[in-house]
Write a protein that holds these residues in place. Sequence first.
Motif, short mmCIF file in Angstrom:
data_model
loop_
_atom_site.label_atom_id
_atom_site.label_comp_id
_atom_site.label_asym_id
_atom_site.label_seq_id
_atom_site.Cartn_x
_atom_site.Cartn_y
_atom_site.Cartn_z
N GLY A 1 -7.74 -12.41 26.83
CA GLY A 1 -6.89 -11.25 27.05
C GLY A 1 -6.01 -11.45 28.27
N ALA A 2 -4.90 -10.76 28.31
CA ALA A 2 -3.95 -10.77 29.43
C ALA A 2 -3.38 -12.17 29.67
CB ALA A 2 -4.61 -10.22 30.70
N LEU A 3 -3.13 -12.89 28.58
CA LEU A 3 -2.53 -14.23 28.71
C LEU A 3 -1.25 -14.17 29.52
CD1 LEU A 3 -3.04 -15.64 25.13
CD2 LEU A 3 -3.91 -16.64 27.23
N GLY A 4 -1.08 -15.12 30.42
CA GLY A 4 0.13 -15.19 31.23
C GLY A 4 0.16 -14.23 32.40
N ARG A 5 -0.95 -13.54 32.63
CA ARG A 5 -1.01 -12.59 33.74
C ARG A 5 -2.10 -13.03 34.71
NH1 ARG A 5 -0.92 -6.77 30.84
NH2 ARG A 5 -2.12 -6.32 32.71
N ASP A 6 -2.05 -12.50 35.91
CA ASP A 6 -3.04 -12.85 36.93
C ASP A 6 -4.45 -12.41 36.57
OD1 ASP A 6 -1.13 -14.03 38.53
OD2 ASP A 6 -0.78 -12.22 39.70
N ASP A 7 -4.57 -11.39 35.74
CA ASP A 7 -5.89 -10.87 35.39
C ASP A 7 -6.38 -11.37 34.02
OD1 ASP A 7 -3.96 -9.42 34.05
OD2 ASP A 7 -4.90 -7.49 34.36
#
Length: 159
Positions: free
Chosen positions: A71-77
């Motif tokens: 989940g949240a691919l490409g994000r810091d989380d």
Amino acid sequence: MGCRKHDSDAGSCVCDAVVAIKEAQDAVDDRSDCRNSCFNNLLSPTGNNNGLDTVPFVLQNKKGNYFFATGALGRDDCFQTVFFRVEKVDEKNCCATLSLLRPDNDLEFTDCCVDPESLCDIDELERTRFCIEVDLDCFCAIQCLDPNLVGDIDKHKCK
């Protein structure tokens, strides 16, 4: 490929269980006396559901490996999880929309698979708005978990 042949008239136990989970979440209805059954109710013994609306579960393939998603691919989380909540089920095609439940601890992976021992360290799961579409015929085992593991939906909004 899943455990059953696609031309089989026999149902899929995983698909059937996910359909029942969805119905239980929708109805918050009593399904069984078994403590960790997929058909277990979401109600507390006092009759108050305490806001519980999720039956968390894990899925395994025919080799016994846990299915996982990111989940949240490409994000810091960004996170990986083996924990899911059913959102929608297409009973005819045995496909489902699953939301990812974020574990409170990072899961450990060995080669391609999650280390089962790291699952024992999970104390809480957070609902998210990250979803995947799956073919339920691709799984051979489903294990339901205690609804009390699931906290409120996260603050991360999908755009």
